[in-house]
Design a protein around this motif. Structure first.
Motif, PDB file in Angstrom:
ATOM      1  N   ASP A 117       0.832  -1.160  -0.011  1.00  0.00           N
ATOM      2  CA  ASP A 117      -0.129   0.091   0.020  1.00  0.00           C
ATOM      3  C   ASP A 117       0.659   1.361  -0.004  1.00  0.00           C
ATOM      4  O   ASP A 117       1.813   1.453   0.709  1.00  0.00           O
ATOM      5  CB  ASP A 117      -1.099  -0.128   1.109  1.00  0.00           C
ATOM      6  CG  ASP A 117      -2.072  -0.931   0.879  1.00  0.00           C
ATOM      7  OD1 ASP A 117      -2.668  -1.215   0.082  1.00  0.00           O
ATOM      8  OD2 ASP A 117      -2.280  -1.600   2.295  1.00  0.00           O
ATOM      9  N   VAL A 118       0.400   2.148  -0.868  1.00  0.00           N
ATOM     10  CA  VAL A 118       1.129   3.438  -0.693  1.00  0.00           C
ATOM     11  C   VAL A 118       0.444   4.465   0.346  1.00  0.00           C
ATOM     12  O   VAL A 118      -0.766   4.965   0.004  1.00  0.00           O
ATOM     13  CB  VAL A 118       1.131   4.128  -2.131  1.00  0.00           C
ATOM     14  CG1 VAL A 118       2.052   5.443  -2.041  1.00  0.00           C
ATOM     15  CG2 VAL A 118       1.912   3.093  -3.091  1.00  0.00           C
ATOM     16  N   PRO A 119       1.012   5.075   1.377  1.00  0.00           N
ATOM     17  CA  PRO A 119       0.176   5.658   2.450  1.00  0.00           C
ATOM     18  C   PRO A 119       0.067   7.262   1.837  1.00  0.00           C
ATOM     19  O   PRO A 119       0.823   7.885   0.975  1.00  0.00           O
ATOM     20  CB  PRO A 119       1.524   5.771   3.544  1.00  0.00           C
ATOM     21  CG  PRO A 119       2.706   5.579   2.593  1.00  0.00           C
ATOM     22  CD  PRO A 119       2.238   4.489   1.745  1.00  0.00           C
ATOM     23  N   VAL A 120      -1.036   7.649   2.267  1.00  0.00           N
ATOM     24  CA  VAL A 120      -1.544   9.187   2.154  1.00  0.00           C
ATOM     25  C   VAL A 120      -1.372   9.646   3.631  1.00  0.00           C
ATOM     26  O   VAL A 120      -2.042   9.171   4.405  1.00  0.00           O
ATOM     27  CB  VAL A 120      -2.850   9.128   1.416  1.00  0.00           C
ATOM     28  CG1 VAL A 120      -3.287  10.363   1.355  1.00  0.00           C
ATOM     29  CG2 VAL A 120      -2.743   8.452   0.236  1.00  0.00           C
ATOM     30  N   GLN A 121      -0.974  10.757   3.757  1.00  0.00           N
ATOM     31  CA  GLN A 121      -0.689  11.377   4.948  1.00  0.00           C
ATOM     32  C   GLN A 121      -1.472  12.586   4.860  1.00  0.00           C
ATOM     33  O   GLN A 121      -1.417  13.550   4.023  1.00  0.00           O
ATOM     34  CB  GLN A 121       0.767  11.777   5.112  1.00  0.00           C
ATOM     35  CG  GLN A 121       1.288  12.554   6.732  1.00  0.00           C
ATOM     36  CD  GLN A 121       2.609  12.975   6.551  1.00  0.00           C
ATOM     37  OE1 GLN A 121       3.147  12.934   5.670  1.00  0.00           O
ATOM     38  NE2 GLN A 121       3.274  13.250   7.827  1.00  0.00           N
ATOM     39  N   THR A 122      -2.087  12.986   6.016  1.00  0.00           N
ATOM     40  CA  THR A 122      -2.931  13.971   6.405  1.00  0.00           C
ATOM     41  C   THR A 122      -2.278  14.910   7.534  1.00  0.00           C
ATOM     42  O   THR A 122      -2.077  14.333   8.600  1.00  0.00           O
ATOM     43  CB  THR A 122      -4.451  13.903   6.805  1.00  0.00           C
ATOM     44  OG1 THR A 122      -4.956  13.039   5.574  1.00  0.00           O
ATOM     45  CG2 THR A 122      -5.068  15.165   6.719  1.00  0.00           C
ATOM     46  N   ILE A 123      -1.921  16.228   7.203  1.00  0.00           N
ATOM     47  CA  ILE A 123      -1.320  17.027   8.032  1.00  0.00           C
ATOM     48  C   ILE A 123      -2.192  18.156   8.685  1.00  0.00           C
ATOM     49  O   ILE A 123      -2.720  18.904   7.645  1.00  0.00           O
ATOM     50  CB  ILE A 123      -0.037  17.610   7.712  1.00  0.00           C
ATOM     51  CG1 ILE A 123       0.928  16.531   7.346  1.00  0.00           C
ATOM     52  CG2 ILE A 123       0.739  18.568   8.654  1.00  0.00           C
ATOM     53  CD1 ILE A 123       2.269  16.987   6.249  1.00  0.00           C
ATOM     54  N   ASP A 124      -2.495  18.129  10.070  1.00  0.00           N
ATOM     55  CA  ASP A 124      -3.473  19.271  10.388  1.00  0.00           C
ATOM     56  C   ASP A 124      -2.730  19.976  11.545  1.00  0.00           C
ATOM     57  O   ASP A 124      -2.651  19.192  12.721  1.00  0.00           O
ATOM     58  CB  ASP A 124      -4.898  18.708  10.726  1.00  0.00           C
ATOM     59  CG  ASP A 124      -5.675  19.813  10.994  1.00  0.00           C
ATOM     60  OD1 ASP A 124      -5.204  20.829  11.339  1.00  0.00           O
ATOM     61  OD2 ASP A 124      -7.026  19.401  11.171  1.00  0.00           O
ATOM     62  N   LYS A 125      -2.069  21.062  11.375  1.00  0.00           N
ATOM     63  CA  LYS A 125      -1.498  21.664  12.581  1.00  0.00           C
ATOM     64  C   LYS A 125      -2.329  22.892  13.404  1.00  0.00           C
ATOM     65  O   LYS A 125      -1.973  23.663  14.081  1.00  0.00           O
ATOM     66  CB  LYS A 125      -0.214  22.464  11.934  1.00  0.00           C
ATOM     67  CG  LYS A 125       0.901  21.484  11.558  1.00  0.00           C
ATOM     68  CD  LYS A 125       1.263  20.660  12.525  1.00  0.00           C
ATOM     69  CE  LYS A 125       2.595  19.705  11.996  1.00  0.00           C
ATOM     70  NZ  LYS A 125       3.263  18.877  12.938  1.00  0.00           N
TER      71      LYS A 125
END
Length: 474
Positions: A117-125
């Motif tokens: 699987d190719v990961p998808v990253q979500t960034i919420d600062k």
């Protein structure tokens, strides 16, 4: 399927002939037994155009559906392994069982990339926006594979590139094109037309491919000298690159080993596939305390091993794959003799016009001799004495290459400590030539750059994309 004769290229989903052809020799006889198409510049353009058209839709096919096709491809190769292995031995020279093993290793790689699987990253600062970081395919990939592992090293490129959503034009070596042409025919109906194109041609085809503006990436496996030319060509339009190049891999044998146990393993780590392996042991550093004892065991093995036609029962090591490489290996042996070095020659080899070289050990040559400094890529192995760890680490690292290495010791903690000092991408402890599809493989120094295998290898065929999304105002 007929696995003899009528070898054609796969372009845009069709099996295609060429106006010209190339002879393919059986290295066990030195004589041609088949002919492969010699792709024209116009046919290369057609293959690249087909791949570009296919990319427009293939990139949007869900990952799981692409991976399902890889699984079907793996099953088809497994169903045809015996016929492919016989053809492999004819064109490459390796004994049948080793040929079969290579094809099944390719099957394992296809199945492994059907699971990644190719990961998808979500960034919420918490700054009023969120960022989605994903990876997208590059486009059309130019893949050029070598003659020493023509099937497996092609699949090393096909599996991650297609799983990642790219399309491909693959060129196997002109010395060993036949298995990959037949694999193209086997896989023709599995992937949509244009997703995978397999062409064959002579030495002039590679430069046409690497300079072609339709490619987004080049994945090349071969010599360092050729890799430099590939890199220069790719620089014209900043193509992405993965280069897996040469190696002059060192193994270090500590004095505490069980000689009867390790000698056969060290021998095959150096000579499997007639030493035509970039990650084979090519410099064997042996501690003074066990040098003579290990030399005697390796010499005995060299005299016992049958070198001959890979199609004959009992053959362990086949011929050098092609005349050009045969002459290069013989030149190294002749130079060693001319320099007065002590050579230990193994069992006699057939004298029938095939490219056979006897297993040859060189007894403690000078560090600056050609046989130590150059990658032989054939069955000649220098045995080198050492006394101290610091000394042998420095000697092992004194090379322009940094692909792989090995440390042999009953003290595993000591072996790991030595391994961490070696300037190579892969180091084995008390083993050799072990590769896994889920483990990154990369060269240091002039052994290339970029990564193959594992998720890291798949990401080499993708580019990161960050999408900044403002949050709705309350």
């Amino acid at each position: 399927m007929d696995f003899h004769g009528n070898y054609r290229m796969l372009i845009a989903g069709e099996m295609v002939d060429a106006d010209r052809s190339l002879d393919v020799n059986n290295p066990a006889s030195g004589r041609p037994f088949a002919a492969a198409p010699d792709c024209s510049a116009e046919q290369l353009d057609a293959a690249v155009d087909a791949a570009a058209r296919a990319f427009r839709t293939w990139r949007h096919v869900p990952l799981k559906k692409r991976q399902a096709m890889l699984l079907r491809a793996a099953d088809v190769l497994a169903d045809n392994v015996d016929a492919l292995a016989r053809l492999f031995t004819q064109e490459q020279g390796r004994p049948i069982e080793g040929a079969r093993s290579e094809i099944m290793t390719g099957v394992a790689w296809l199945r492994a990339y059907a699971q990644i699987d190719v990961p998808v990253q979500t960034i919420d600062k918490g700054d009023g926006q969120w960022i989605e970081v994903s990876h997208v395919p590059l486009g059309v990939v130019c893949a050029i594979s070598p003659w020493n592992f023509p099937v497996n090293l092609s699949i090393w490129k096909i599996a991650p590139a297609l799983a990642a959503g790219n399309t491909m034009v693959l060129k196997p070596s002109p010395f060993t094109p036949l298995c990959m042409l037949k694999i193209g025919e086997l896989l023709r109906d599995i992937f949509p037309a244009g997703v995978l194109n397999i062409i064959s041609g002579g030495d002039e085809l590679g430069p046409l491919m690497t300079a072609h503006p339709g490619f987004a990436k080049i994945s090349f496996t071969g010599s360092t000298a050729t890799g430099k030319r590939v890199m220069e060509s790719a620089a014209q339009d900043l193509k992405r690159l993965t280069l897996e190049l040469g190696g002059n891999d060192a193994a270090i044998v500590m004095p505490d080993v069980d000689l009867d146990d390790v000698a056969p393993k060290i021998f095959m780590g150096a000579f499997f596939n007639t030493a035509q392996i970039c990650i084979a042991t090519k410099r064997l550093y042996i501690h003074d305390a066990i040098y003579d004892a290990l030399k005697d065991r390796l010499s005995k093995l060299a005299r016992m091993i049958k070198v001959g036609d890979g199609a004959e029962q009992g053959t362990v090591l086949g011929p050098i794959q092609n005349k050009r490489q045969f002459e290069r290996v013989m030149a190294l042996i002749d130079d060693a003799r001319a320099q007065g070095l002590s050579l230990i020659e193994g069992a006699p080899v057939p004298e029938n016009g095939g490219y056979f070289v006897p297993v040859t050990l060189v007894d403690n040559p000078p560090e600056d001799s050609r046989v130590v400094q150059e990658e032989a890529f054939g069955p000649i192995l220098p045995l080198l004495r050492f006394s101290h760890v610091d000394e042998v680490v420095a000697r092992a690292n004194d090379s322009e290459y940094g692909l792989a290495g090995a440390v042999w010791s009953a003290d595993v903690a000591q072996a790991v400590a030595i391994a961490k000092r070696l300037e190579t991408g892969t180091v084995w402890i008390n083993q050799n030539l072990k590769m896994r599809p889920d483990t990154p493989f990369a060269g240091h120094k002039q052994s290339g750059f970029g990564i193959e295998n594992g998720l890291e290898g798949m990401l080499e065929y993708m580019a990161p994309q960050a999408i900044y999304v403002p949050k709705p105002q309350a």
